[in-house]
Structures are given as structure tokens and as C-alpha cells.
Scaffold this motif. Structure first.
Motif, PDB file in Angstrom:
ATOM      1  N   THR A   5       0.932  -1.274   0.295  1.00  0.00           N
ATOM      2  CA  THR A   5       0.228  -0.163   0.147  1.00  0.00           C
ATOM      3  C   THR A   5       0.890   1.077   0.559  1.00  0.00           C
ATOM      4  O   THR A   5       1.470   1.447   0.825  1.00  0.00           O
ATOM      5  N   PRO A   6       0.666   2.046  -0.951  1.00  0.00           N
ATOM      6  CA  PRO A   6       1.927   3.347  -1.244  1.00  0.00           C
ATOM      7  C   PRO A   6       1.307   4.870  -0.074  1.00  0.00           C
ATOM      8  O   PRO A   6       0.351   4.073  -0.025  1.00  0.00           O
ATOM      9  N   ILE A   7       2.322   4.687   0.701  1.00  0.00           N
ATOM     10  CA  ILE A   7       1.940   5.748   1.589  1.00  0.00           C
ATOM     11  C   ILE A   7       2.509   6.855   1.582  1.00  0.00           C
ATOM     12  O   ILE A   7       3.991   6.941   0.561  1.00  0.00           O
ATOM     13  N   HIS A   8       2.091   8.534   1.529  1.00  0.00           N
ATOM     14  CA  HIS A   8       2.627   9.581   1.148  1.00  0.00           C
ATOM     15  C   HIS A   8       2.512  10.475   2.773  1.00  0.00           C
ATOM     16  O   HIS A   8       1.542  10.391   3.072  1.00  0.00           O
ATOM     17  N   PHE A   9       4.011   9.781   2.842  1.00  0.00           N
ATOM     18  CA  PHE A   9       4.947  11.408   4.400  1.00  0.00           C
ATOM     19  C   PHE A   9       4.067  12.632   3.666  1.00  0.00           C
ATOM     20  O   PHE A   9       5.726  13.063   3.241  1.00  0.00           O
ATOM     21  N   SER A  10       3.834  13.413   4.180  1.00  0.00           N
ATOM     22  CA  SER A  10       2.934  14.356   3.495  1.00  0.00           C
ATOM     23  C   SER A  10       3.854  15.810   4.699  1.00  0.00           C
ATOM     24  O   SER A  10       3.675  15.916   6.152  1.00  0.00           O
ATOM     25  N   ARG A  11       4.563  16.953   3.728  1.00  0.00           N
ATOM     26  CA  ARG A  11       4.790  18.413   4.636  1.00  0.00           C
ATOM     27  C   ARG A  11       3.693  18.897   5.304  1.00  0.00           C
ATOM     28  O   ARG A  11       2.488  19.208   4.521  1.00  0.00           O
ATOM     29  N   LYS A  40      13.099   6.893   4.670  1.00  0.00           N
ATOM     30  CA  LYS A  40      13.274   5.519   4.865  1.00  0.00           C
ATOM     31  C   LYS A  40      13.654   4.000   6.235  1.00  0.00           C
ATOM     32  O   LYS A  40      13.530   3.325   5.513  1.00  0.00           O
ATOM     33  N   THR A  41      13.024   5.112   7.055  1.00  0.00           N
ATOM     34  CA  THR A  41      12.284   4.514   8.057  1.00  0.00           C
ATOM     35  C   THR A  41      11.738   3.378   7.110  1.00  0.00           C
ATOM     36  O   THR A  41      11.342   2.463   7.764  1.00  0.00           O
ATOM     37  N   ALA A  42      10.526   3.918   6.956  1.00  0.00           N
ATOM     38  CA  ALA A  42       9.331   2.851   6.662  1.00  0.00           C
ATOM     39  C   ALA A  42      10.023   2.000   5.265  1.00  0.00           C
ATOM     40  O   ALA A  42       9.619   0.804   5.317  1.00  0.00           O
ATOM     41  N   ARG A  43      10.714   2.650   4.323  1.00  0.00           N
ATOM     42  CA  ARG A  43      11.412   1.702   3.594  1.00  0.00           C
ATOM     43  C   ARG A  43      12.024   0.142   4.374  1.00  0.00           C
ATOM     44  O   ARG A  43      12.078  -1.139   4.116  1.00  0.00           O
ATOM     45  N   ASP A  44      12.860   0.961   5.543  1.00  0.00           N
ATOM     46  CA  ASP A  44      13.832  -0.546   5.815  1.00  0.00           C
ATOM     47  C   ASP A  44      12.689  -1.731   6.664  1.00  0.00           C
ATOM     48  O   ASP A  44      12.970  -2.613   7.126  1.00  0.00           O
ATOM     49  N   GLU A  45      11.455  -0.650   7.132  1.00  0.00           N
ATOM     50  CA  GLU A  45      10.194  -1.597   8.041  1.00  0.00           C
ATOM     51  C   GLU A  45       9.743  -2.732   6.636  1.00  0.00           C
ATOM     52  O   GLU A  45       9.434  -3.524   7.190  1.00  0.00           O
ATOM     53  N   GLY A  46      10.046  -2.382   5.187  1.00  0.00           N
ATOM     54  CA  GLY A  46       9.223  -2.836   4.333  1.00  0.00           C
ATOM     55  C   GLY A  46       8.292  -2.268   3.120  1.00  0.00           C
ATOM     56  O   GLY A  46       8.110  -3.391   2.540  1.00  0.00           O
ATOM     57  N   LEU A  47       7.804  -1.562   3.849  1.00  0.00           N
ATOM     58  CA  LEU A  47       6.851  -0.351   2.683  1.00  0.00           C
ATOM     59  C   LEU A  47       7.190  -0.741   1.628  1.00  0.00           C
ATOM     60  O   LEU A  47       8.697  -0.075   1.199  1.00  0.00           O
ATOM     61  N   GLN A  48       7.221  -1.103   0.661  1.00  0.00           N
ATOM     62  CA  GLN A  48       7.564  -1.127  -1.184  1.00  0.00           C
ATOM     63  C   GLN A  48       7.543   0.199  -1.467  1.00  0.00           C
ATOM     64  O   GLN A  48       8.407   0.700  -3.263  1.00  0.00           O
ATOM     65  N   TYR A  49       6.367   1.080  -1.169  1.00  0.00           N
ATOM     66  CA  TYR A  49       5.899   2.547  -1.875  1.00  0.00           C
ATOM     67  C   TYR A  49       5.654   4.027  -1.392  1.00  0.00           C
ATOM     68  O   TYR A  49       4.770   3.379  -0.478  1.00  0.00           O
ATOM     69  N   VAL A  50       7.214   3.830  -0.945  1.00  0.00           N
ATOM     70  CA  VAL A  50       6.552   5.368  -0.124  1.00  0.00           C
ATOM     71  C   VAL A  50       7.288   6.357  -1.086  1.00  0.00           C
ATOM     72  O   VAL A  50       7.966   6.695  -1.633  1.00  0.00           O
ATOM     73  N   TYR A  51       6.774   7.563  -0.231  1.00  0.00           N
ATOM     74  CA  TYR A  51       6.633   9.402  -0.461  1.00  0.00           C
ATOM     75  C   TYR A  51       6.952  10.084  -0.322  1.00  0.00           C
ATOM     76  O   TYR A  51       6.334   9.932   0.973  1.00  0.00           O
ATOM     77  N   THR A  52       7.006  11.592  -0.527  1.00  0.00           N
ATOM     78  CA  THR A  52       7.070  12.556   0.196  1.00  0.00           C
ATOM     79  C   THR A  52       5.634  13.308  -0.415  1.00  0.00           C
ATOM     80  O   THR A  52       5.654  13.154  -1.688  1.00  0.00           O
ATOM     81  N   GLY A  53       5.202  13.999   0.566  1.00  0.00           N
ATOM     82  CA  GLY A  53       3.978  15.199  -0.289  1.00  0.00           C
ATOM     83  C   GLY A  53       4.279  16.647   0.319  1.00  0.00           C
ATOM     84  O   GLY A  53       4.487  16.534   0.699  1.00  0.00           O
ATOM     85  N   ASN A  54       3.427  17.487  -0.811  1.00  0.00           N
ATOM     86  CA  ASN A  54       3.732  18.315  -0.436  1.00  0.00           C
ATOM     87  C   ASN A  54       5.249  19.397  -0.426  1.00  0.00           C
ATOM     88  O   ASN A  54       5.798  20.207   0.175  1.00  0.00           O
ATOM     89  N   VAL A  55       5.976  18.063  -1.189  1.00  0.00           N
ATOM     90  CA  VAL A  55       7.878  18.935  -1.228  1.00  0.00           C
ATOM     91  C   VAL A  55       8.022  19.072  -2.518  1.00  0.00           C
ATOM     92  O   VAL A  55       8.443  18.135  -3.514  1.00  0.00           O
ATOM     93  N   PRO A  56       7.571  20.303  -3.622  1.00  0.00           N
ATOM     94  CA  PRO A  56       7.895  20.182  -4.863  1.00  0.00           C
ATOM     95  C   PRO A  56       9.035  19.789  -5.290  1.00  0.00           C
ATOM     96  O   PRO A  56      10.063  20.265  -4.706  1.00  0.00           O
ATOM     97  N   GLY A  57       9.301  18.667  -6.940  1.00  0.00           N
ATOM     98  CA  GLY A  57      10.608  18.906  -7.132  1.00  0.00           C
ATOM     99  C   GLY A  57      11.466  17.949  -6.207  1.00  0.00           C
ATOM    100  O   GLY A  57      12.375  17.356  -6.485  1.00  0.00           O
ATOM    101  N   ASN A  58      10.919  17.267  -5.081  1.00  0.00           N
ATOM    102  CA  ASN A  58      11.651  16.366  -4.561  1.00  0.00           C
ATOM    103  C   ASN A  58      11.709  14.647  -5.309  1.00  0.00           C
ATOM    104  O   ASN A  58      10.576  14.262  -5.580  1.00  0.00           O
ATOM    105  N   GLU A  59      12.543  14.309  -5.644  1.00  0.00           N
ATOM    106  CA  GLU A  59      12.496  13.308  -6.497  1.00  0.00           C
ATOM    107  C   GLU A  59      11.861  11.693  -5.411  1.00  0.00           C
ATOM    108  O   GLU A  59      11.747  10.637  -6.076  1.00  0.00           O
ATOM    109  N   LEU A  60      11.432  11.769  -4.091  1.00  0.00           N
ATOM    110  CA  LEU A  60      10.891  10.914  -3.216  1.00  0.00           C
ATOM    111  C   LEU A  60       9.557  11.074  -3.976  1.00  0.00           C
ATOM    112  O   LEU A  60       8.660  10.585  -3.277  1.00  0.00           O
ATOM    113  N   SER A  61       8.852  11.568  -4.647  1.00  0.00           N
ATOM    114  CA  SER A  61       7.711  11.442  -5.337  1.00  0.00           C
ATOM    115  C   SER A  61       7.427  10.805  -6.474  1.00  0.00           C
ATOM    116  O   SER A  61       6.125  10.712  -7.025  1.00  0.00           O
ATOM    117  N   ASN A  62       8.276  10.857  -6.607  1.00  0.00           N
ATOM    118  CA  ASN A  62       8.595   9.834  -8.145  1.00  0.00           C
ATOM    119  C   ASN A  62       8.742   8.479  -7.612  1.00  0.00           C
ATOM    120  O   ASN A  62       8.366   8.061  -6.123  1.00  0.00           O
TER     121      ASN A  62
END
Ligand code: SF4
Length: 378
Positions: free
Chosen positions: A287-293, A316-338
């Protein structure tokens, strides 16, 4: 105790939809629709679903608040009222916000990327978050907002006219305009339009299961993994939201989760780790998770925006725990939204804000290693 369930058959619903389109305003099972004059606008009211007579008054069973209302009393969500011993919703066919949004704005990153969602909201909410971005419409009632008359059939025809692939029930809290969302979603489904729910997930299991029969995708706010923080921040409880996540998933609704990181409130990395661990252990690793600013707003204007490093650490914490699709939100231009392939790391969907600038998926697979990427892609 007497229950008013409003269960209807599909055939009956379709017959009633035809009547609706012909200009007869009653939808089945929900009682009479009455037009009355609000402070600024005409408001509509319809007999509420999931109401129950109790010795103390009429109970609304839609969300865990389970308001029990006496004659003339207004609900906690400000859009339900008992009139002549019957509970009515005042949030029906009278949205105060109507927009066409990119689906990425909900945010839904693994659901029909690059498409448009016809987005509606009425006034009202069942929580009272200190950080609410839409407090002007969520913390008031439909009689206090400037509304548009838009019955379910009109929402569907407007959605088609605007070339949108989905209808989004969003902005305020669609749980509290349940009847309007349900009827609209039912009609939309008949017309081949998808339905998406952007919600706090604060809803009781029975109405949620019924809703899931007409909803295709949901983004649910998981505000914190601490019961006391949940209560202080929003006035709600954690467990009902966790239960809702399971129901959405088990009923086959495409699900994504948003976790807003608020400095001093929800930025404890141990708690974020616990939350991610719970998600993985309970079958949400895909399940994708979005950490939003967070940006200062409403009753938390004194706080600073979330530092981007904190969001990156959460990813990083979420990925280390085993979540597959982890994103940042409300941070335009952050490559972690790809979107990257969790197998080979190939960049599959590149986003700039809400815009898709590259889509390298081959159908639903990674174009490089062939891994199936979870989602509804087209
Ligand atoms: S939906 Fe509104 S009226 Fe119903 S229980 Fe929740 S807050 Fe109360």
C-alpha cells in the motif's frame, strides 16, 4: 431499538435513477427530499441512512462519534438534524466546493495516473483537526457556506462533460455527506466513472462496507499511531481508522495512506517506525504511503513547516520496515515523489508537482525487470 437501514436492490435503484434524471428528486430508500432556505443558500435535506431510534434520541451510526440527537439538535459534524423524529442529512446535492483536480492531488499515485478527478465537497466534518487546511468548510454546516445545487445525476453529467475519469469525494469529510457520496457513486459506476474517497477513515464498519461496493480507490489519513495524540490533534480515536484500512483493503478498494508529519506532534521516528511495522505486519506492505509536509495553518499557525530531512528520514524508516511504495508529499521537486520499481530501482513514474513528466510503465509492469507494480494503471 428500531433500525432504519435503507437497503435497496440494484434494479430498484436503476429505476429510481431514471426518475431522478426525469426531474423527480427522490432517490430510493432515503425518504423525502425537501428544499428549505439556509442562511446564504438553499439547502436540501434527505432522510439519513444508518439511523436508529433509541430511548435517548435518534442515533447516527455512520461514524464512531455515534451522535444521539434530540428534536432540532444539530450533529457534531454540523450537517445532520432531527426533524419530526427523523434524522436528516442537510448535506445533499449542495456542494460548497466543486473543482477538477489531477488525481495526484488526492494524493493517489498508483491509480489512473495523469487523469482528472471531478472533485466535490459539502460543509461538515466529524473530526476537528487543529491543522485542518479546509477548516472554513469542514468546521461549519451547509447552511453557512455558499453552495451549488448539484444533484447526483448532475455531478455525473458534469464529470463526463469535463472529461474526468473519476469523481472524488474530498476536501472536507465525505463520511459526513455519506448519502450524497453514495448515491452519486452509484450513478457514476453505472456510467463507467470511477469513484475515489479522500477521507479521515473515521467511519463505522457497516456503512463502510456498503460504501466499498461503489468506491474504487481511497486515500486515508492515518494521522498518528498514538491514541492520545489522535484525540488531542483531531478529537478522534486511532483504532476505528485502523479497522477502516483493513475493510477498504479486504473489500478490494485500491488504497493509499497519507501520514502528515507535524513538528512536535507526529514527528517521533519511533512512532513512525511502529506505525510502518504495524502496516507491514497487517498486510499493507504494497500500500503506497505518503509522508506529507505540514505547513502552518488554522490552530497550529505558530509551528514551523516540517523540515524536509524529517520527511526523508520517515521515507527511509518506512522502507527499512518493508513498505514498498513510499513517497513524500507537499515537497515540489523532491525525487521522493517519483515511483521506483521496488525490485530493480528503475524510475517508472516521474512527477513534477501534480504533473506526470514521464511514465515508463509497460502496462502494469516495470519496463526493465518486468515486476508487476501494484496499482490500477488504466
Ligand atoms: S456522521 Fe455526523 S452525525 Fe453521524 S455519528 Fe458521525 S458526527 Fe455524528
Amino acid at each position: 431499538m428500531e433500525r432504519r437501514e435503507n437497503k435497496i436492490s440494484k434494479r430498484k435503484f436503476i429505476r429510481q435513477c431514471a426518475a431522478l434524471s426525469a426531474g423527480m428528486l427522490c432517490l430510493p430508500g432515503h425518504g423525502l427530499l425537501v428544499e428549505s432556505s439556509g442562511e446564504n443558500q438553499n439547502t436540501f435535506r434527505r432522510e439519513a441512512m444508518f439511523q436508529e431510534k433509541t430511548a435517548r434520541g435518534i442515533m447516527c451510526r455512520i461514524c464512531p462519534n455515534e451522535c444521539v440527537l434530540k428534536e432540532g439538535e444539530l450533529s457534531q459534524c454540523r450537517n445532520r438534524k432531527v426533524i419530526r423524529s427523523v434524522l436528516y442529512t442537510l448535506a445533499y446535492g449542495n456542494p460548497c466546493s466543486v473543482n477538477v483536480d489531477p488525481i495526484e492531488k488526492k494524493p493517489l499515485y498508483h491509480f489512473l495516473p495523469g487523469t482528472r478527478a471531478f472533485s466535490i465537497a459539502t460543509a461538515g466534518c466529524n473530526l476537528a483537526c487543529l491543522n485542518c487546511q479546509n477548516w472554513a468548510i469542514s468546521q461549519t454546516g451547509p447552511d453557512k457556506t455558499r453552495n451549488i445545487n448539484l444533484m447526483p445525476d448532475k455531478v455525473v453529467s458534469e464529470c463526463l462533460a469535463k472529461n474526468c475519469s473519476s469523481i472524488a469525494y474530498t476536501y472536507s469529510e465525505p463520511v459526513t455527506f455519506y448519502e450524497y457520496a453514495f448515491d452519486t457513486a452509484f450513478l457514476a459506476k453505472l456510467a463507467g466513472i470511477r469513484n475515489v474517497f479522500k477521507s479521515n477513515g473515521y467511519i463505522n464498519p457497516e456503512p463502510l462496507r456498503k460504501l466499498c461496493t461503489v468506491i474504487d480507490a481511497a486515500n486515508i489519513d492515518l494521522k498518528s499511531f498514538n491514541d492520545s495524540t489522535y484525540l488531542r490533534l483531531s478529537g478522534g480515536k486511532l483504532q476505528p481508522v485502523l479497522d477502516s484500512l483493513r475493510i477498504f483493503r479486504d473489500m478490494g478498494v485500491w488504497l493509499e495512506i497519507t501520514n502528515l508529519i507535524i513538528p512536535g506532534w507526529t514527528d517521533d521516528m519511533d512512532e513512525i517506525k511502529k506505525m510502518c511495522n504495524w502496516l507491514v505486519k497487517n498486510g499493507f506492505s504494497n500500500t503506497p504511503i505518503h509522508f506529507s509536509r505540514f505547513y502552518p495553518t488554522y490552530k497550529l499557525e505558530q509551528l514551523p513547516p516540517t523540515p524536509v530531512e524529517v520527511l526523508n528520514t520517515a521515507v527511509k524508516t518506512a522502507r527499512d520496515e518493508g513498505l514498498q511504495y513510499v513517497y513524500t508529499g507537499n515537497v515540489p521537486g523532491n525525487e521522493l515523489s517519483n515511483t521506483k520499481c521496488p525490485e530493480c530501482g528503475t524510475e517508472l513514474i516521474v512527477r513534477q508537482g501534480y504533473r506526470i513528466v514521464a511514465n515508463n510503465l509497460a502496462g502494469s509492469k516495470c519496463s526493465k525487470c518486468g515486476k508487476v507494480i501494484d496499482g490500477i494503471w488504466g
